[in-house]
Design an enzyme around this catalytic site. Structure first.
Site, PDB file in Angstrom:
ATOM      1  N   ASP A  25      45.998  42.471  38.275  1.00  0.00           N
ATOM      2  CA  ASP A  25      46.863  43.656  38.312  1.00  0.00           C
ATOM      3  C   ASP A  25      46.101  44.975  38.148  1.00  0.00           C
ATOM      4  O   ASP A  25      46.494  46.003  38.713  1.00  0.00           O
ATOM      5  CB  ASP A  25      48.000  43.549  37.267  1.00  0.00           C
ATOM      6  CG  ASP A  25      47.515  43.227  35.867  1.00  0.00           C
ATOM      7  OD1 ASP A  25      46.314  42.960  35.685  1.00  0.00           O
ATOM      8  OD2 ASP A  25      48.350  43.224  34.931  1.00  0.00           O
ATOM      9  N   LYS A  48      48.331  36.334  26.976  1.00  0.00           N
ATOM     10  CA  LYS A  48      49.710  36.790  26.763  1.00  0.00           C
ATOM     11  C   LYS A  48      50.603  35.612  26.354  1.00  0.00           C
ATOM     12  O   LYS A  48      50.271  34.927  25.397  1.00  0.00           O
ATOM     13  CB  LYS A  48      50.206  37.535  28.007  1.00  0.00           C
ATOM     14  CG  LYS A  48      49.363  38.796  28.263  1.00  0.00           C
ATOM     15  CD  LYS A  48      49.650  39.495  29.555  1.00  0.00           C
ATOM     16  CE  LYS A  48      49.003  38.838  30.728  1.00  0.00           C
ATOM     17  NZ  LYS A  48      48.897  39.692  31.912  1.00  0.00           N
TER      18      LYS A  48
HETATM   19  C1  BGC Z   1      44.668  39.589  31.328  1.00  0.00           C
HETATM   20  C2  BGC Z   1      44.179  40.529  32.394  1.00  0.00           C
HETATM   21  C3  BGC Z   1      45.292  41.452  32.814  1.00  0.00           C
HETATM   22  C4  BGC Z   1      45.884  42.145  31.601  1.00  0.00           C
HETATM   23  C5  BGC Z   1      47.037  43.067  31.952  1.00  0.00           C
HETATM   24  C6  BGC Z   1      45.312  40.350  30.198  1.00  0.00           C
HETATM   25  O1  BGC Z   1      45.867  39.481  29.260  1.00  0.00           O
HETATM   26  O2  BGC Z   1      43.603  38.825  30.853  1.00  0.00           O
HETATM   27  O3  BGC Z   1      43.696  39.811  33.505  1.00  0.00           O
HETATM   28  O4  BGC Z   1      44.781  42.397  33.705  1.00  0.00           O
HETATM   29  O5  BGC Z   1      46.358  41.187  30.691  1.00  0.00           O
HETATM   30  O6  BGC Z   1      48.092  42.372  32.535  1.00  0.00           O
END
Ligand code: BGC
Length: 495
Positions: A241, A206
């Protein structure tokens, strides 16, 4: 295959049959099922672009045909996903982490106690104080803290010291600084977990990219920062999450066995048979099922899904913070859907099929949802106003707005299909009489069509497996407290 057919709709770009208005485009034979039913393959098709200018409609559809996936392609994605799941669980090379979360059971309604919960994953960090009585949440105090760009892109030490400062601030405002409390840390990034309360970050995703975190146990780092401030807090569980969503969902509906996030990022987890999981760092003879964090955002990072990738995806990936990583997430995550729409409209503009190129960063996933809303309600003016602003004041006609709505629809449809393939594959793998899927995340909650599309596509891809999509609330808060209570229960039983 690339085939444009008059007055019809090209279906598939991956070498499969092309159907147009109920006819096989290559030989004209009728493909409608018995009794006029829409055949299985055709049910994956998004509707054709409905504008008066037929030549432009066909040209736009031809240009965007790589975003349209047919049933056979989706089945192929499902097969690859199954293979990657098996490899990941068996510790063979795979783009899927298939991480053991060490959570061996779900809520049973006896959860009790007071807990702190931390939720880190987006640009806001949350600190919560939660109280559970007889499995019910009876108190929830929460405070939000903004994580600046400098912190998200700085060092891990700085970030974790900031998190501990926020906890201190929260406890002061609650008049609890001296209180002994157990803490559940929802850390929404891929981890290599060593136990229910420890794990190393594998990679940031992200909008985070903090340095100095290689091989660092994030729970231990947080614990040290909390102790440095004299706080009597114990990090009891470290979870993702999706896991929190599954646990919070199972608290609402005992059939929940899958957790999904469709928000800024995307991911899923499910209850897997413990004997199929090869990564264990503790005794597990008595464990029957365990929650596995799939980390499907990275699906295909080893090249196994290259047949899906379009020029628009390449553009989004190339300008992302973490290029060539989490490619699947870039097809479905809210962080990327707006950028994808921007890339598609820029591509159309280059070919003279859209009046101007939108400025990068001006279209967000909320706009994809907004254009879809306008499309559902037959509106176009709001879409045109947003596009005009995103294209530095260019004049946008009704037809231009409808073209952009069509692009938003194709992007949304593909995202719904891809996430549905993952869920359908998991449902088949678990093979339960009925399974509920707890889903959370801004894209799922705000997109006007996504839920309906997922219901439809999952049913088409796993026709013999009954399921319910359940909108879960606050897996990162309530789910974290419930998981901490489960961990305490399991530990008490062992001792
Ligand atoms: C992460 C996950 C997370 C998901 C939703 C992804 O970028 O790698 O661990 O569950 O985002 O937040």
């Amino acid at each position: 295959m690339s085939l444009v057919v008059e007055n019809g709709h090209k279906e598939c770009v991956n070498g499969h049959k092309v159907y147009v208005n109920g006819k096989n485009a290559t030989n004209g034979s009728h493909v409608n099922g018995v009794n006029g039913e829409v055949p299985w393959e055709k049910q994956f098709l998004p509707p054709a672009l409905d504008i008066d200018d037929r030549a432009r409609a066909l040209a736009v559809e031809s240009r965007l045909s790589s975003l349209v996936l047919c049933g056979a392609t989706l089945q192929k994605v499902g097969e690859v996903f199954t293979r990657e799941i098996e490899n990941g669980l068996s510790k063979r090379p795979s783009s899927l982490q298939m991480e053991n979360t060490y959570i061996p059971e779900l809520p049973d309604g006896t959860e009790e106690g007071v807990f702190l919960a931390l939720d880190l994953g987006g640009t806001n960090f949350r600190v919560l104080f939660l109280e559970l009585r007889g499995g019910q949440l009876v108190r929830e105090d929460v405070k939000h803290y903004h994580i600046s760009d400098a912190l998200r892109l700085g060092t891990g030490e700085e970030l974790f010291n900031f998190l501990a400062d926020c906890v201190l601030d929260f406890l002061r405002s609650e008049d609890m600084v001296d209180r002994e409390l157990s803490l559940g840390f929802t850390f929404s990034f891929p981890m290599k977990q060593h136990s229910i309360s420890s794990g190393e970050l594998i990679t940031w995703t992200k909008s985070f990219k903090c340095s100095g975190m290689d091989g660092v146990d994030v729970a231990a780092l947080l614990q040290r920062c909390l102790w440095d401030r004299g706080l009597k807090i114990t990090v009891q569980v470290l979870l993702n999450d999706t896991t929190g969503t599954l646990v919070a969902g199972a608290h609402m509906d005992p059939d929940v066995a899958v957790g999904v996030i469709l928000g800024t990022g995307s991911n899923g987890c499910y209850m897997e048979r413990a004997d199929r999981v090869k990564h264990w760092e503790s005794a597990h003879e008595k464990v029957h099922d365990v929650c596995v964090d799939i980390e499907w955002g990275a699906f295909g990072d080893n090249g196994c899904l290259s047949f899906l990738r379009t020029e628009f995806d390449n553009e989004v990936d190339g300008s992302s913070l973490l290029a060539a990583s989490f490619t699947f997430e870039k097809y479905i995550g809210g962080k990327y859907l707006g950028e994808l729409l921007c890339a598609v409209l820029r591509g159309l503009a280059k070919d003279g099929l859209f009046p101007a190129e939108p400025i990068k960063g001006e279209l967000l996933s909320v706009h994809v949802s907004m254009f879809e809303e306008d499309n559902v309600s037959g509106e176009w003016q709001r879409t045109a106003d947003v596009l005009c602003a995103a294209c530095a004041g260019a004049k946008i006609s009704r037809t231009d707005a409808l073209v952009a709505q069509h692009a938003a629809r194709l992007i949304s449809n593909r995202a719904a299909q891809l996430v549905s393939v993952c869920i359908a594959t998991i449902l088949k793998r678990m093979d339960r009489a009925h399974a509920s899927v707890a889903v959370d995340g801004s894209v799922f909650k705000k997109h006007p069509r996504l839920r309906h599309l997922m219901d439809k596509y999952i049913a088409l891809l796993a026709p013999h497996h009954k399921f319910t999509l359940l909108a879960a609330e606050d897996g990162s808060g309530k789910g974290s407290a419930l998981t901490a209570a489960i961990a305490a229960r399991v530990a008490a039983r062992k001792s």
